[in-house]
Each structure stands twice: as structure tokens, then as C-alpha cells.
Design a protein around this motif. Structure first.
Motif, PDB file in Angstrom:
ATOM      1  N   LYS A  61      31.410  19.502  28.330  1.00  0.00           N
ATOM      2  CA  LYS A  61      30.365  19.147  29.297  1.00  0.00           C
ATOM      3  C   LYS A  61      29.466  18.032  28.747  1.00  0.00           C
ATOM      4  CE  LYS A  61      30.773  22.439  32.557  1.00  0.00           C
ATOM      5  NZ  LYS A  61      30.832  22.220  34.020  1.00  0.00           N
ATOM      6  N   PHE A  62      29.227  18.075  27.432  1.00  0.00           N
ATOM      7  CA  PHE A  62      28.353  17.079  26.799  1.00  0.00           C
ATOM      8  C   PHE A  62      29.079  15.770  26.522  1.00  0.00           C
ATOM      9  CE2 PHE A  62      26.366  21.053  24.741  1.00  0.00           C
ATOM     10  CZ  PHE A  62      25.638  21.318  25.887  1.00  0.00           C
ATOM     11  N   GLN A  63      30.395  15.721  26.875  1.00  0.00           N
ATOM     12  CA  GLN A  63      31.229  14.525  26.686  1.00  0.00           C
ATOM     13  C   GLN A  63      31.311  14.111  25.223  1.00  0.00           C
ATOM     14  OE1 GLN A  63      29.550  11.628  29.424  1.00  0.00           O
ATOM     15  NE2 GLN A  63      30.721  12.452  31.130  1.00  0.00           N
ATOM     16  N   ILE A  64      31.425  15.108  24.379  1.00  0.00           N
ATOM     17  CA  ILE A  64      31.631  14.855  22.945  1.00  0.00           C
ATOM     18  C   ILE A  64      33.068  14.406  22.732  1.00  0.00           C
ATOM     19  CG2 ILE A  64      31.795  16.028  20.695  1.00  0.00           C
ATOM     20  CD1 ILE A  64      29.354  17.667  21.512  1.00  0.00           C
ATOM     21  N   ASN A  65      33.268  13.476  21.830  1.00  0.00           N
ATOM     22  CA  ASN A  65      34.599  12.914  21.583  1.00  0.00           C
ATOM     23  C   ASN A  65      35.636  14.008  21.357  1.00  0.00           C
ATOM     24  OD1 ASN A  65      32.508  10.901  20.821  1.00  0.00           O
ATOM     25  ND2 ASN A  65      34.305   9.608  20.587  1.00  0.00           N
ATOM     26  N   ARG A  66      36.797  13.783  21.886  1.00  0.00           N
ATOM     27  CA  ARG A  66      37.834  14.826  21.865  1.00  0.00           C
ATOM     28  C   ARG A  66      38.278  15.178  20.454  1.00  0.00           C
ATOM     29  NH1 ARG A  66      42.610  13.220  25.548  1.00  0.00           N
ATOM     30  NH2 ARG A  66      42.232  11.258  24.464  1.00  0.00           N
ATOM     31  N   TRP A  67      38.321  14.208  19.566  1.00  0.00           N
ATOM     32  CA  TRP A  67      38.794  14.534  18.218  1.00  0.00           C
ATOM     33  C   TRP A  67      37.774  15.396  17.492  1.00  0.00           C
ATOM     34  CZ3 TRP A  67      36.514  13.230  13.565  1.00  0.00           C
ATOM     35  CH2 TRP A  67      35.537  12.250  13.590  1.00  0.00           C
ATOM     36  N   ILE A  68      36.484  15.230  17.796  1.00  0.00           N
ATOM     37  CA  ILE A  68      35.469  16.127  17.228  1.00  0.00           C
ATOM     38  C   ILE A  68      35.656  17.530  17.807  1.00  0.00           C
ATOM     39  CG2 ILE A  68      32.994  16.594  17.044  1.00  0.00           C
ATOM     40  CD1 ILE A  68      32.472  13.627  17.171  1.00  0.00           C
ATOM     41  N   TYR A  69      35.928  17.582  19.117  1.00  0.00           N
ATOM     42  CA  TYR A  69      36.219  18.861  19.760  1.00  0.00           C
ATOM     43  C   TYR A  69      37.422  19.533  19.097  1.00  0.00           C
ATOM     44  CZ  TYR A  69      38.334  22.010  23.183  1.00  0.00           C
ATOM     45  OH  TYR A  69      38.932  23.093  23.781  1.00  0.00           O
ATOM     46  N   GLY A  70      38.482  18.760  18.849  1.00  0.00           N
ATOM     47  CA  GLY A  70      39.694  19.327  18.262  1.00  0.00           C
ATOM     48  C   GLY A  70      39.456  19.884  16.876  1.00  0.00           C
ATOM     49  N   ILE A  71      38.746  19.140  16.023  1.00  0.00           N
ATOM     50  CA  ILE A  71      38.447  19.627  14.672  1.00  0.00           C
ATOM     51  C   ILE A  71      37.572  20.872  14.744  1.00  0.00           C
ATOM     52  CG2 ILE A  71      37.190  19.102  12.545  1.00  0.00           C
ATOM     53  CD1 ILE A  71      38.150  16.249  12.759  1.00  0.00           C
ATOM     54  N   THR A  72      36.610  20.885  15.669  1.00  0.00           N
ATOM     55  CA  THR A  72      35.734  22.051  15.812  1.00  0.00           C
ATOM     56  C   THR A  72      36.530  23.275  16.247  1.00  0.00           C
ATOM     57  OG1 THR A  72      33.887  20.616  16.416  1.00  0.00           O
ATOM     58  CG2 THR A  72      33.676  22.939  16.957  1.00  0.00           C
ATOM     59  N   LEU A  73      37.469  23.104  17.168  1.00  0.00           N
ATOM     60  CA  LEU A  73      38.314  24.208  17.620  1.00  0.00           C
ATOM     61  C   LEU A  73      39.113  24.794  16.457  1.00  0.00           C
ATOM     62  CD1 LEU A  73      39.651  25.996  19.758  1.00  0.00           C
ATOM     63  CD2 LEU A  73      41.216  24.099  20.264  1.00  0.00           C
ATOM     64  N   VAL A  74      39.726  23.931  15.662  1.00  0.00           N
ATOM     65  CA  VAL A  74      40.490  24.403  14.499  1.00  0.00           C
ATOM     66  C   VAL A  74      39.572  25.102  13.505  1.00  0.00           C
ATOM     67  CG1 VAL A  74      41.896  23.681  12.534  1.00  0.00           C
ATOM     68  CG2 VAL A  74      42.253  22.631  14.782  1.00  0.00           C
ATOM     69  N   PHE A  75      38.401  24.524  13.285  1.00  0.00           N
ATOM     70  CA  PHE A  75      37.422  25.110  12.366  1.00  0.00           C
ATOM     71  C   PHE A  75      37.007  26.500  12.826  1.00  0.00           C
ATOM     72  CE2 PHE A  75      32.724  25.301  11.295  1.00  0.00           C
ATOM     73  CZ  PHE A  75      32.917  25.688   9.977  1.00  0.00           C
ATOM     74  N   PHE A  76      36.653  26.638  14.090  1.00  0.00           N
ATOM     75  CA  PHE A  76      36.263  27.945  14.618  1.00  0.00           C
ATOM     76  C   PHE A  76      37.401  28.959  14.501  1.00  0.00           C
ATOM     77  CE2 PHE A  76      32.843  26.306  17.846  1.00  0.00           C
ATOM     78  CZ  PHE A  76      31.999  26.030  16.780  1.00  0.00           C
ATOM     79  N   ALA A  77      38.626  28.495  14.707  1.00  0.00           N
ATOM     80  CA  ALA A  77      39.771  29.407  14.762  1.00  0.00           C
ATOM     81  C   ALA A  77      40.188  29.917  13.392  1.00  0.00           C
ATOM     82  CB  ALA A  77      40.949  28.720  15.444  1.00  0.00           C
ATOM     83  N   ILE A  78      40.105  29.078  12.358  1.00  0.00           N
ATOM     84  CA  ILE A  78      40.694  29.482  11.069  1.00  0.00           C
ATOM     85  C   ILE A  78      39.686  29.672   9.945  1.00  0.00           C
ATOM     86  CG2 ILE A  78      42.826  28.298  11.683  1.00  0.00           C
ATOM     87  CD1 ILE A  78      42.146  26.135   9.657  1.00  0.00           C
ATOM     88  N   ALA A  79      38.452  29.203  10.106  1.00  0.00           N
ATOM     89  CA  ALA A  79      37.491  29.328   9.002  1.00  0.00           C
ATOM     90  C   ALA A  79      37.074  30.786   8.824  1.00  0.00           C
ATOM     91  CB  ALA A  79      36.260  28.466   9.264  1.00  0.00           C
ATOM     92  N   PRO A  80      37.152  31.313   7.605  1.00  0.00           N
ATOM     93  CA  PRO A  80      36.810  32.727   7.387  1.00  0.00           C
ATOM     94  C   PRO A  80      35.347  33.059   7.585  1.00  0.00           C
ATOM     95  CG  PRO A  80      37.280  31.611   5.303  1.00  0.00           C
ATOM     96  CD  PRO A  80      37.665  30.668   6.394  1.00  0.00           C
ATOM     97  N   ILE A  81      34.453  32.062   7.615  1.00  0.00           N
ATOM     98  CA  ILE A  81      33.045  32.391   7.825  1.00  0.00           C
ATOM     99  C   ILE A  81      32.825  32.972   9.224  1.00  0.00           C
ATOM    100  CG2 ILE A  81      32.227  30.640   6.209  1.00  0.00           C
ATOM    101  CD1 ILE A  81      31.360  28.962   8.635  1.00  0.00           C
ATOM    102  N   PHE A  82      33.818  32.856  10.104  1.00  0.00           N
ATOM    103  CA  PHE A  82      33.713  33.437  11.444  1.00  0.00           C
ATOM    104  C   PHE A  82      34.399  34.807  11.493  1.00  0.00           C
ATOM    105  CE2 PHE A  82      33.552  28.788  12.022  1.00  0.00           C
ATOM    106  CZ  PHE A  82      32.303  28.677  12.608  1.00  0.00           C
ATOM    107  N   ILE A  83      35.700  34.840  11.334  1.00  0.00           N
ATOM    108  CA  ILE A  83      36.433  36.093  11.513  1.00  0.00           C
ATOM    109  C   ILE A  83      36.083  37.116  10.431  1.00  0.00           C
ATOM    110  CG2 ILE A  83      38.408  35.050  10.319  1.00  0.00           C
ATOM    111  CD1 ILE A  83      38.408  37.957  12.905  1.00  0.00           C
ATOM    112  N   ALA A  84      35.942  36.685   9.182  1.00  0.00           N
ATOM    113  CA  ALA A  84      35.629  37.640   8.110  1.00  0.00           C
ATOM    114  C   ALA A  84      34.239  38.225   8.299  1.00  0.00           C
ATOM    115  CB  ALA A  84      35.732  36.960   6.742  1.00  0.00           C
ATOM    116  N   THR A  85      33.316  37.424   8.806  1.00  0.00           N
ATOM    117  CA  THR A  85      31.957  37.911   9.040  1.00  0.00           C
ATOM    118  C   THR A  85      31.908  38.810  10.263  1.00  0.00           C
ATOM    119  OG1 THR A  85      31.136  35.823   8.128  1.00  0.00           O
ATOM    120  CG2 THR A  85      29.550  37.193   9.286  1.00  0.00           C
TER     121      THR A  85
END
Length: 519
Positions: free
Chosen positions: A155-179
Motif C-alpha cells: 500500500k505504501f508503494q515500497i520497492n518490490r525488492w525491499i518487500y521481497g527481502i522483508t518477506l524472506v526475513f520475516f519467514a526464516i529469521a529465528p527472532i520471529f518464530i523462536a520468540t
């Protein structure tokens, strides 16, 4: 231990060299930030990856992101059954049961919520079932907030490659799922923090969209309520509210804002905070909780005073010692055994919780006297404890696992807390290695590096200040305050979770800052 705590004639010189080195490192990161801003608008995405991003970034972005993260998280949710029972939650549950006296050290809202769920688990067969329900609810909350943030980035029209890296980060970074799969308050607290920052972005950059939808007002109120899961949440809300008042007054004077909408927005910040604070006070009274807040707020003076007593105890006059011992009850010999230069936890054990306001005032006077007399000792004490905040070469992460902590207290018997350990121990060990190795991953590892993320936040804040980008600075205020609270707080070593709000929010802040081209 002596090598850490002994005074050195070149102490101040060494601090000066480290400070100068830190400045050069910080300016290096600033140069990187400037370069990345240019790359953001010229980066060419490979065709195959571009098609994948087109699909994920297209219609139903929220559901696609949610489903992808859920698929990646599901095996870990199952393997980590019934979630990791952390030491802090164990202490909280003992207080909930009345085994130990209740205190305000741990958030009462989380304590009661966790206690009720584990009571429910016990009623249907085993307390572990209730604990698993707790971590499942935390996981659902986090998944929804992360997916909503990704949806909002579109919605904020953030560049797609930033969106893509953020999606991967959210999906695999242990600071999310482990917490999320641990009974630790930082997971839900950081989720609510990210939700609030996302809503603030809507309010600041898509104002018409925000004010025409009751959903945004509702989510803002829920996020404010959620920030009271931590003791310092009230300070974050206060800082946001004060900043919002100043900004709203500016917009009203410039005739860029309707007075009624300003009042409604401020009400959404203030009234949930008042209601939640009243609920917290009521629960403290109900459980007769003893006040622990003073001890946490005095962590820096206490740590510095303890260091002075250790290194210069024989030089300190008796009146100063008497003022100190009204608050810290140890004698000089006991400090030598208990003092840890990297942690406040050992020194705080002899903090006098019954100290009067006069005792605290005399202690602070004694501390200021010692700081004036031994500045290098006091500065060293603080730097030893906090340098992890600004040291990118240090991996300061700690993750919790569903074994190693048992609990027998009253009607709870968690001695067999995880019956599946014998079968899944090998898989959990592999998962543990992956979690701890993530900090060394190229690019993505930097986003769980406490030193790098803190310096990146400071660099973005400095850019926003120089370029007079008030809305970006508004977003930085709660993150900078979080960093300041951790800096003066009681614990940094292996506790990067205290700066998780910064790590969770940086991809969104980064995207907004770099994607608002020409703003």
C-alpha cells in the motif's frame, strides 16, 4: 574476572580510541545508507525473481504472505511443542500461584494471561497443553501482524525488492518464530509495537486512508493496549503522544489538518493507555504486588556504584558507604564475589526494596559523588555492560528451547514438560544450530545483528534530521526511546530481545525512508 574490573591507568585513553573507532564505523554505515538509497531506485531484479515478486506483490498479498510464512513456520511449531518455558515466565507463574510473593518485576497482564491458560491446560489433562495454547496464540498474533505489515508495504508503494527481502526475513529469521514459540513477553510486545508503527505510517503518509477507516483506529487502540505488556510500554506511548500533539498542533496552525480528526487520533492513543494502566494497577492491588520498578530504573547508578566499591572501596568515606548500604546491603567483600561487569542481575539481588525515598535520594547523591571522583571507573562499568548495543562484530542473540526448564509448584507439575524430547531431540539440536548460525547469513544476518541494527537506526534518524523529514523522525522516536531504555537498563548481554522492536520495525522504516523518493 579481574581483567574486566581492575582499573587501568590508560582506561580513558582506551575509551577514547574505542569512541573514535565507533564514530568512523558509524559514518561508514551512514555512507552505506546513502549508497543504498541510490541502489534502491536503480537495482535490476532478475526476470525469474521478478515474476515471483509480481505474484507475491500482486492481488491477495496479505493471504499469500501469511500462507508462505505459515508453511515455513509449521514444522518448527510442531517440533517445538509445547513451546519453551522461559525462566522469567516460570518466576511469574510461581507468583500467580501464590508460591512466591507477587512483584511488579514481570508484566502482570502477561503473568495472569499465561496463568489462566495453563490452569485451563491442567483442567483438560496437562499444564503443557495450556502452555502450547499460549505460544500458538502468540504465533498467530505475530503471523497476522507480519502479514499485515507486508500488505501495508505494498500500500505504501515500497520497492518490490525491499518487500521481497522483508518477506524472506520475516519467514526464516529465528527472532520471529523462536520468540513466538517461547513463553517470553518480547514476542507479543514486539508484534504490537510493529503494529503501532505500521498504523503510524498510515496516519503520517496515507492520512486520508487512515482517517476514513475505523479499522485503523481500532488497530491503533489495540496496539497501544498491547504495549502495556512490558513495563516500559507506558513511556513509549507517552513519547508518541507528546510527539503527536506537537505535530497535530503544527498541522492545525498550517491548516493542513481538521481539528476534530486530531482530537480523535489523540484519543485513540490516550484512552486505551489510561484504561490499560488502570487495569494493570488493579491487578497489582489484587495480587498485592511489591514494587520493583525503582530497582530497574536505578540499574545504571547501581552498576556504577558497585564497580566503584569493588575498585576503590578502601578510599570511600564512611558517610558515603552508609548512604550506599541503605540501598545496596552487601559489604565490600561480597561485591568481589558477586559483581559481574557484563550484567546487573547479580548486583540487584541485594537491592533493598524497602528503601525509602530519602534513602534513594541519599544513594543518588553518593553515586554522583563517586561519579565525579572516579569517572573512568563509572564509564567503564556502563560500557562493559552496554557495548553489545553498538558492536556489529558481536552476535548477542539468545534463543529458548522446549527443554531444560522444569517446574514443580503447587498444583503444577511440569517435570515431564515435553514428553517428545526423546524422539525429537536430534531435530531440535539441528534447529538450534540453524538458529544460532543465522546471524552469520549474508545480508539477512545483519538484520538480527544488534549492533548493526542499532547503528542503522541512528544513521536513518540522522539523515531524517538533516533533511528535515519530520514524519520519519516521528517514526524513529519510539525506536530511539527503546534503544535509550535498554542502554540505561539492567541487562544487555545475550538479551537482544529487548531491542526486538527495533529489529522488527527496521525493514518497514527502511522501506518508507528509501521509497519516498523526492519527499
Amino acid at each position: 574476572m579481574d581483567s574486566y574490573v581492575s582499573a587501568h591507568p590508560l582506561a580513558l585513553s582506551r575509551i577514547g580510541i574505542a569512541f573514535i573507532g565507533g564514530i568512523f564505523l558509524f559514518f561508514g554505515i551512514i555512507q552505506i545508507v546513502g549508497s543504498l538509497r541510490t541502489i534502491t531506485f536503480s537495482f535490476k531484479i532478475p526476470v525469474t525473481l521478478n515474476r515471483l515478486l509480481d505474484y507475491m506483490y500482486g492481488e491477495h498479498c496479505f493471504l499469500k504472505s501469511l500462507l508462505l510464512m505459515f508453511i515455513i513456520w509449521l514444522p518448527q511449531i510442531l517440533v517445538r511443542y509445547p513451546g519453551a518455558l522461559t525462566v522469567d515466565t516460570k518466576v511469574s507463574l510461581r507468583q500467580y500461584l501464590g508460591v512466591d510473593a507477587a512483584t511488579t518485576q514481570h508484566p502482570i497482564l502477561y503473568t495472569v494471561f499465561a496463568g489462566k491458560l495453563i490452569d485451563f491446560g491442567r483442567s483438560i489433562g496437562h499444564p503443557a497443553f495450556g502452555h502450547y495454547i499460549l505460544v500458538l496464540l502468540q504465533t498467530i498474533l505475530m503471523l497476522l501482524v507480519l502479514a499485515y505489515t507486508l500488505h501495508s508495504m505494498k500500500k505504501f508503494q515500497i520497492n518490490r525488492w525491499i518487500y521481497g527481502i522483508t518477506l524472506v526475513f520475516f519467514a526464516i529469521a529465528p527472532i520471529f518464530i523462536a520468540t513466538a514459540t517461547s513463553s517470553v513477553i518480547d514476542g507479543p510486545y514486539s508484534s504490537f509495537f510493529l503494529l503501532l508503527i505500521t498504523e503510524l505510517v498510515y496516519y503520517l503518509f496515507m492520512h486520508e486512508v487512515y482517517r476514513r477507516s475505523w479499522i485503523h483506529y481500532l488497530l491503533t487502540g489495540i496496539a497501544v493496549f498491547g504495549l502495556f505488556l512490558r513495563q516500559n510500554g507506558i513511556y513509549i506511548i507517552a513519547a508518541i503522544t507528546v510527539t503527536a500533539v506537537i505535530m497535530e498542533l503544527y498541522f492545525i496552525l498550517k491548516e493542513k489538518q481538521n481539528f476534530i480528526y486530531s482530537i480523535v487520533f489523540l484519543a485513540v492513543l490516550i484512552f486505551p493507555a489510561i484504561g490499560c494502566n488502570s487495569l494493570v494497577n488493579h491487578l497489582h492491588e489484587q495480587y498485592n504486588a511489591q514494587e520493583y520498578g525503582t530497582r530497574a530504573m536505578l540499574s545504571m547508578p547501581v552498576q556504577q556504584t558497585a564497580r566503584c566499591l569493588l575498585e576503590h572501596g578502601d578510599e570511600i568515606d564512611q558517610n558515603t558507604l552508609n548512604s550506599i548500604q541503605k540501598v545496596l546491603t552487601w559489604n565490600l567483600d561480597e561485591y568481589k564475589e558477586a559483581y559481574d561487569p557484563l550484567s546487573f542481575d547479580t548486583v540487584k539481588q541485594e537491592f533493598n526494596l524497602d528503601a525509602s525515598s530519602d534513602d534513594i535520594r541519599d544513594f543518588l547523591k553518593a553515586w554522583l559523588h563517586l561519579f565525579a571522583k572516579y569517572p573512568e571507573t563509572c564509564i567503564n562499568a556502563t560500557l562493559n555492560q552496554t557495548y553489545f548495543l553498538f558492536s556489529p562484530e558481536t552476535i548477542n542473540q539468545t534463543y529458548y528451547y522446549p527443554y531444560g526448564v522444569t517446574m514443580r509448584a503447587g498444583k503444577y507439575d511440569m517435570s515431564e514438560f515435553n514428553p517428545s524430547h526423546s524422539k525429537l531431540g536430534g531435530i531440535i539440536s539441528i534447529l538450534k544450530q540453524i538458529y544460532h548460525s543465522f546471524g552469520f547469513f549474508p545480508v539477512l544476518g545483519l538484520f538480527v545483528n544488534q549492533g548493526f541494527t542499532d547503528l542503522l537506526l541512528l544513521a536513518i534518524s540522522l539523515y531524517a534530521l538533516i533533511e528535515k523529514r519530520g514524519r520519519i523522525l516521528f517514526l524513529c522516536v519510539p525506536l530511539l526511546l527503546t534503544l535509550a531504555i535498554v542502554f540505561v537498563g539492567p541487562m544487555v548481554l545475550y538479551q537482544a530481545r529487548y531491542t526486538y522492536p527495533i529489529m522488527y520495525c527496521l525493514p518497514l522504516l527502511y522501506g518508507i525512508f528509501f521509497s519516498q523518493k523526492g519527499n
